[in-house]
Design a protein around this motif. Structure first.
Motif, mmCIF file in Angstrom:
data_model
loop_
_atom_site.group_PDB
_atom_site.id
_atom_site.type_symbol
_atom_site.label_atom_id
_atom_site.label_comp_id
_atom_site.label_asym_id
_atom_site.label_seq_id
_atom_site.Cartn_x
_atom_site.Cartn_y
_atom_site.Cartn_z
ATOM 1 N N SER A 12 -1.417 12.734 -12.882
ATOM 2 C CA SER A 12 -1.178 12.306 -14.264
ATOM 3 C C SER A 12 -1.378 10.798 -14.411
ATOM 4 N N LEU A 13 -1.042 10.028 -13.382
ATOM 5 C CA LEU A 13 -1.271 8.584 -13.422
ATOM 6 C C LEU A 13 -2.768 8.274 -13.416
ATOM 7 N N ILE A 14 -3.513 8.946 -12.573
ATOM 8 C CA ILE A 14 -4.962 8.744 -12.506
ATOM 9 C C ILE A 14 -5.615 9.121 -13.841
ATOM 10 N N ASP A 15 -5.115 10.156 -14.492
ATOM 11 C CA ASP A 15 -5.677 10.620 -15.756
ATOM 12 C C ASP A 15 -5.456 9.654 -16.919
ATOM 13 N N THR A 16 -4.600 8.647 -16.756
ATOM 14 C CA THR A 16 -4.365 7.677 -17.834
ATOM 15 C C THR A 16 -5.560 6.766 -18.059
ATOM 16 N N ARG A 17 -6.517 6.780 -17.132
ATOM 17 C CA ARG A 17 -7.731 5.957 -17.185
ATOM 18 C C ARG A 17 -7.461 4.481 -16.893
ATOM 19 N N GLU A 18 -6.255 4.145 -16.501
ATOM 20 C CA GLU A 18 -5.925 2.789 -16.082
ATOM 21 C C GLU A 18 -6.403 2.593 -14.646
ATOM 22 N N PRO A 19 -6.631 1.335 -14.213
ATOM 23 C CA PRO A 19 -6.960 1.105 -12.802
ATOM 24 C C PRO A 19 -5.757 1.476 -11.921
ATOM 25 N N VAL A 20 -6.008 2.257 -10.892
ATOM 26 C CA VAL A 20 -4.936 2.729 -10.016
ATOM 27 C C VAL A 20 -5.316 2.451 -8.565
ATOM 28 N N LEU A 21 -4.371 1.925 -7.808
ATOM 29 C CA LEU A 21 -4.529 1.739 -6.368
ATOM 30 C C LEU A 21 -3.489 2.625 -5.696
ATOM 31 N N VAL A 22 -3.945 3.514 -4.837
ATOM 32 C CA VAL A 22 -3.043 4.392 -4.086
ATOM 33 C C VAL A 22 -3.110 3.991 -2.623
ATOM 34 N N TYR A 23 -1.943 3.651 -2.076
ATOM 35 C CA TYR A 23 -1.826 3.194 -0.693
ATOM 36 C C TYR A 23 -1.193 4.316 0.123
ATOM 37 N N PHE A 24 -1.974 4.917 1.004
ATOM 38 C CA PHE A 24 -1.487 5.989 1.871
ATOM 39 C C PHE A 24 -1.004 5.355 3.168
ATOM 40 N N SER A 25 0.256 5.602 3.507
ATOM 41 C CA SER A 25 0.841 4.989 4.698
ATOM 42 C C SER A 25 1.729 5.993 5.419
ATOM 43 N N GLY A 26 2.342 5.527 6.498
ATOM 44 C CA GLY A 26 3.246 6.369 7.257
ATOM 45 C C GLY A 26 4.485 5.590 7.671
ATOM 46 N N GLU A 27 5.557 6.295 7.904
ATOM 47 C CA GLU A 27 6.821 5.678 8.290
ATOM 48 C C GLU A 27 6.721 4.895 9.596
ATOM 49 N N ASN A 28 6.012 5.415 10.569
ATOM 50 C CA ASN A 28 5.940 4.788 11.890
ATOM 51 C C ASN A 28 4.630 4.046 12.128
ATOM 52 N N CYS A 29 3.977 3.629 11.070
ATOM 53 C CA CYS A 29 2.688 2.941 11.167
ATOM 54 C C CYS A 29 2.908 1.436 11.011
ATOM 55 N N SER A 30 2.784 0.708 12.105
ATOM 56 C CA SER A 30 3.017 -0.738 12.055
ATOM 57 C C SER A 30 1.927 -1.460 11.264
ATOM 58 N N VAL A 31 0.697 -0.987 11.342
ATOM 59 C CA VAL A 31 -0.392 -1.586 10.568
ATOM 60 C C VAL A 31 -0.125 -1.404 9.071
ATOM 61 N N CYS A 32 0.343 -0.221 8.692
ATOM 62 C CA CYS A 32 0.656 0.058 7.288
ATOM 63 C C CYS A 32 1.707 -0.910 6.762
ATOM 64 N N LYS A 33 2.735 -1.120 7.556
ATOM 65 C CA LYS A 33 3.837 -2.004 7.140
ATOM 66 C C LYS A 33 3.397 -3.463 7.069
ATOM 67 N N ALA A 34 2.498 -3.890 7.942
ATOM 68 C CA ALA A 34 2.018 -5.271 7.931
ATOM 69 C C ALA A 34 1.030 -5.515 6.791
ATOM 70 N N LEU A 35 0.196 -4.536 6.487
ATOM 71 C CA LEU A 35 -0.848 -4.692 5.479
ATOM 72 C C LEU A 35 -0.321 -4.562 4.051
ATOM 73 N N LYS A 36 0.651 -3.707 3.853
ATOM 74 C CA LYS A 36 1.144 -3.405 2.507
ATOM 75 C C LYS A 36 1.555 -4.647 1.711
ATOM 76 N N PRO A 37 2.402 -5.543 2.223
ATOM 77 C CA PRO A 37 2.788 -6.702 1.401
ATOM 78 C C PRO A 37 1.620 -7.644 1.090
ATOM 79 N N LYS A 38 0.663 -7.733 1.988
ATOM 80 C CA LYS A 38 -0.507 -8.582 1.749
ATOM 81 C C LYS A 38 -1.362 -8.022 0.619
ATOM 82 N N ILE A 39 -1.624 -6.733 0.666
ATOM 83 C CA ILE A 39 -2.413 -6.075 -0.379
ATOM 84 C C ILE A 39 -1.679 -6.162 -1.713
ATOM 85 N N GLU A 40 -0.405 -5.857 -1.691
ATOM 86 C CA GLU A 40 0.387 -5.869 -2.918
ATOM 87 C C GLU A 40 0.382 -7.255 -3.566
ATOM 88 N N LYS A 41 0.607 -8.282 -2.777
ATOM 89 C CA LYS A 41 0.644 -9.659 -3.285
ATOM 90 C C LYS A 41 -0.693 -10.052 -3.915
#
Length: 109
Positions: A12-41
């Motif tokens: 439903s969010l994608i269907d709004t036609r707004e720009p959407v960024l979906v970040y797929f991560s995992g609980e035990n993924c150290s790369v995911c945790k390190a990259l997320k704040p950089k991408i978000e910022k």
């Protein structure tokens, strides 16, 4: 980033036609945790109209599989309700930002 916990929610969010960024991560993924704040910022600073969402693939495997995400971290960008670009594993934040600038400008102005 807001968490997504259902396929209906993200679709439903994608269907709004707004720009959407979906970040797929995992609980035990150290790369995911390190990259997320950089991408978000950087995305919030450069692209304020983006809707940022995160999906924890270890909790919501069915959502990840419906988007054909089989490795993490994976970033999927949607413009105008269509998948525009997909980034996986080794992501350069500066290259990521540079690649998104032109389409973002085209779709939001």
């Amino acid at each position: 980033m807001k968490q997504i916990n259902s396929l209906e929610q993200i679709n439903s969010l994608i269907d709004t036609r707004e720009p959407v960024l979906v970040y797929f991560s995992g609980e035990n993924c150290s790369v995911c945790k390190a990259l997320k704040p950089k991408i978000e910022k950087e995305v919030l600073k450069n692209f304020p109209k983006f809707e940022l969402r995160e999906i924890k693939v270890d909790l919501y495997k069915e959502i990840a599989s419906s988007f054909s995400v089989f490795s993490i971290p994976t970033i999927v960008i949607f413009f105008d309700s269509k998948e525009f670009k997909r980034y996986g594993r080794n992501i350069s934040v500066s290259c990521f930002i540079d690649e998104i600038k032109r389409p973002y400008k085209l779709f939001t102005e």
